[in-house]
Design a protein around this motif. Structure first.
Motif, PDB file in Angstrom:
ATOM      1  N   ALA A   5       9.193  -5.238  -3.942  1.00 52.70           N
ATOM      2  CA  ALA A   5      10.332  -5.641  -4.752  1.00 52.70           C
ATOM      3  C   ALA A   5      10.364  -4.863  -6.049  1.00 52.70           C
ATOM      4  CB  ALA A   5      10.260  -7.136  -5.044  1.00 52.70           C
ATOM      5  N   PHE A   6      11.536  -4.409  -6.457  1.00 53.25           N
ATOM      6  CA  PHE A   6      11.691  -3.819  -7.771  1.00 53.25           C
ATOM      7  C   PHE A   6      11.693  -4.948  -8.785  1.00 53.25           C
ATOM      8  CE2 PHE A   6      13.486   0.005  -5.729  1.00 53.25           C
ATOM      9  CZ  PHE A   6      12.780   0.942  -6.444  1.00 53.25           C
ATOM     10  N   TRP A 147      10.490   6.490  -1.132  1.00 51.16           N
ATOM     11  CA  TRP A 147      10.772   6.480  -2.572  1.00 51.16           C
ATOM     12  C   TRP A 147       9.555   6.094  -3.416  1.00 51.16           C
ATOM     13  CZ3 TRP A 147       9.688   1.663  -4.313  1.00 51.16           C
ATOM     14  CH2 TRP A 147       9.847   0.592  -3.417  1.00 51.16           C
ATOM     15  N   TRP A 148       8.462   5.703  -2.791  1.00 48.53           N
ATOM     16  CA  TRP A 148       7.257   5.284  -3.514  1.00 48.53           C
ATOM     17  C   TRP A 148       6.063   6.015  -2.916  1.00 48.53           C
ATOM     18  CZ3 TRP A 148       9.187   3.321   0.757  1.00 48.53           C
ATOM     19  CH2 TRP A 148       8.369   2.666   1.678  1.00 48.53           C
ATOM     20  N   ASP A 149       5.008   6.228  -3.723  1.00 52.46           N
ATOM     21  CA  ASP A 149       3.937   7.110  -3.248  1.00 52.46           C
ATOM     22  C   ASP A 149       3.072   6.482  -2.162  1.00 52.46           C
ATOM     23  OD1 ASP A 149       2.356   5.390  -4.824  1.00 52.46           O
ATOM     24  OD2 ASP A 149       1.583   6.991  -6.115  1.00 52.46           O
ATOM     25  N   ASP A 150       2.996   5.164  -2.096  1.00 54.24           N
ATOM     26  CA  ASP A 150       2.267   4.518  -1.006  1.00 54.24           C
ATOM     27  C   ASP A 150       2.780   4.982   0.361  1.00 54.24           C
ATOM     28  OD1 ASP A 150       2.533   3.018  -3.407  1.00 54.24           O
ATOM     29  OD2 ASP A 150       1.910   1.163  -2.444  1.00 54.24           O
ATOM     30  N   ALA A 151       4.084   5.273   0.428  1.00 59.25           N
ATOM     31  CA  ALA A 151       4.718   5.625   1.698  1.00 59.25           C
ATOM     32  C   ALA A 151       4.050   6.832   2.349  1.00 59.25           C
ATOM     33  CB  ALA A 151       6.199   5.918   1.471  1.00 59.25           C
ATOM     34  N   ARG A 219      -4.514   2.770  -7.155  1.00 59.50           N
ATOM     35  CA  ARG A 219      -4.368   2.665  -5.702  1.00 59.50           C
ATOM     36  C   ARG A 219      -3.209   3.515  -5.202  1.00 59.50           C
ATOM     37  NH1 ARG A 219      -4.675  -2.641  -4.543  1.00 59.50           N
ATOM     38  NH2 ARG A 219      -2.518  -3.128  -4.100  1.00 59.50           N
ATOM     39  N   GLY A 220      -2.145   3.644  -5.984  1.00 60.51           N
ATOM     40  CA  GLY A 220      -1.062   4.527  -5.580  1.00 60.51           C
ATOM     41  C   GLY A 220      -1.561   5.939  -5.365  1.00 60.51           C
ATOM     42  N   VAL A 333      -2.264  -7.304  -3.319  1.00 58.25           N
ATOM     43  CA  VAL A 333      -0.944  -6.698  -3.181  1.00 58.25           C
ATOM     44  C   VAL A 333      -0.284  -6.494  -4.540  1.00 58.25           C
ATOM     45  CG1 VAL A 333       1.365  -7.067  -2.264  1.00 58.25           C
ATOM     46  CG2 VAL A 333      -0.620  -7.596  -0.860  1.00 58.25           C
ATOM     47  N   GLY A 334       0.291  -5.327  -4.733  1.00 55.97           N
ATOM     48  CA  GLY A 334       0.952  -5.042  -5.993  1.00 55.97           C
ATOM     49  C   GLY A 334       1.529  -3.643  -6.023  1.00 55.97           C
ATOM     50  N   ASP A 335       1.952  -3.239  -7.228  1.00 57.12           N
ATOM     51  CA  ASP A 335       2.550  -1.917  -7.380  1.00 57.12           C
ATOM     52  C   ASP A 335       2.235  -1.268  -8.724  1.00 57.12           C
ATOM     53  OD1 ASP A 335       4.086  -3.427  -9.116  1.00 57.12           O
ATOM     54  OD2 ASP A 335       6.006  -3.024  -8.117  1.00 57.12           O
TER      55      ASP A 335
END
Length: 368
Positions: A5-6, A147-151, A219-220, A333-335
């Motif tokens: 979620a943004f 759109w995010w580096d985890d991808a 982690r990213g 879990v997080g961002d």
């Protein structure tokens, strides 16, 4: 899903109170023997399996665990690890979360473990959904999904490995187009340092740490490092994009060396050592895995980087692994650095355990 979620928080709202610092001891720079590393890999894997009789769903988090467990299987030839992974995949009918029409990278992470199983016990049904969902993306022109580096970790290895098995270079071509969009068009790669922003909310001039410094989530960056290592394992060394992947991984690993903590870990924010400092296992485990791969393949000098990888492993073993094999200090879990705080001795998650198993399995190859 909370992780994806943004959040509409301003910079001030992101400032979390400082936590008491964790007493730390300098980690040894000497890599243990292969037998010692394997013992710890088994202990951590066995603890998770014993406490999770239900293997769980096939979402990104549990799929990362099974990627690590299959690495542990290749290291140990422990049939229980193969059987447990097979039961997980069969429970999901080797399907794709969200169905084969999904384009979300998280939903493609399970493909990595499906391919692992296929390589041990080939059967077309294991990969039919995987091939279907990725082929739909390969056949189209859209390239802005990641759109995010985890991808990168969730999907890059899946495209590379399915493309190799299919003998179809179009998968690696689409992979690079998606990757390049994330890296350069979205600008998540910091060319000057080799580190990565998690997504465009953290680009210069946007969200910063409480100290006004960049937010470069550990982690990213761990996801990015592991993505490159796994993808390079699947591609031919002379593939047209392999040199860039090697250079990018090498630069990232080089950026990690001067900012490693004395206890072997990396802080949750690689851009600000005073931003929620303390041990964190998941990012550290992925860095150890990727560094071990880079040493083994000659991307970085063992004389300079094996001590870094050894400190990471020894730090996790000394600080995060409980006597029964429970793995602590995993940011859940997080961002961003503030996610799932506080991170404690009793904080764990399946993807963190998977990262630890990947790290141990790769490091055992150096020690052996």
């Amino acid at each position: 899903m909370r992780r994806r979620a943004f959040l509409s928080l301003g910079t001030a709202a992101l400032a979390a109170p400082a936590l008491p610092s964790v007493a730390s001891t300098a980690a040894s720079a000497v890599l243990p023997s292969k037998a010692q590393i394997t013992t710890l890999v088994r202990r951590v894997a066995d603890q998770w399996i014993a406490t999770h009789p239900d293997p769980g769903d096939n979402g990104w988090a549990r799929s990362t665990f099974f990627s690590g467990l299959m690495a542990a299987y290749r290291l140990t030839n422990e049939k229980r690890y193969l059987d447990y992974t097979r039961s997980w995949a069969e429970k999901a009918s080797y399907g794709i979360p969200g169905g084969v029409t999904t384009r979300h990278a998280d939903n493609h992470n399970c493909i990595q473990a499906y391919v692992d199983l296929y390589e041990v016990e080939p059967s077309a049904n294991k990969l039919s959904a995987a091939i279907d969902t990725l082929h739909r993306m390969v056949a189209g022109s859209k390239i802005d999904d990641w759109w995010w580096d985890d991808a990168l970790h969730m999907a890059m290895p899946s495209f590379a490995r399915i493309g190799r098995l299919q003998g179809d270079p179009a998968y690696a071509t689409k992979l690079y187009q998606l990757y390049n969009h994330t890296k350069r068009t979205r600008g998540l790669w910091v060319a000057s340092s080799g580190l990565w922003y998690r997504d465009d909310r953290f680009l210069p001039g946007k969200i910063v740490s409480p100290n006004g410094k960049p937010v470069l989530w550990s982690r990213g960056n761990g996801w990015v490092a592991a993505a490159h290592a796994k993808t390079l394992k699947a591609l031919a060394t002379n593939h047209q994009n392999a040199a860039e992947y090697r250079d990018t991984l090498t630069q990232l690993i080089g950026a990690l060396r001067p900012i490693q903590r004395s206890d072997g870990f990396w802080n949750v924010n690689l851009g600000d050592p005073q931003h929620l400092p303390g041990p964190e296992t998941s990012g550290t485990a992925f860095f150890a895995f990727a560094t071990a791969y880079a040493i083994r393949t000659g991307l970085v000098a063992a004389s300079a980087y094996q001590p870094m990888a050894a400190r990471a492993w020894n730090g996790m073993v000394a600080t995060a692994v409980h006597t029964d094999g429970f793995l602590g200090y995993v940011q859940k879990v997080g961002d961003r650095p503030e996610s799932s705080q506080p991170i404690t001795y009793d904080s764990t998650a399946d993807f963190g355990v998977g990262g630890f198993l990947l790290a141990g399995s790769e490091l055992a190859g150096l020690a052996g």
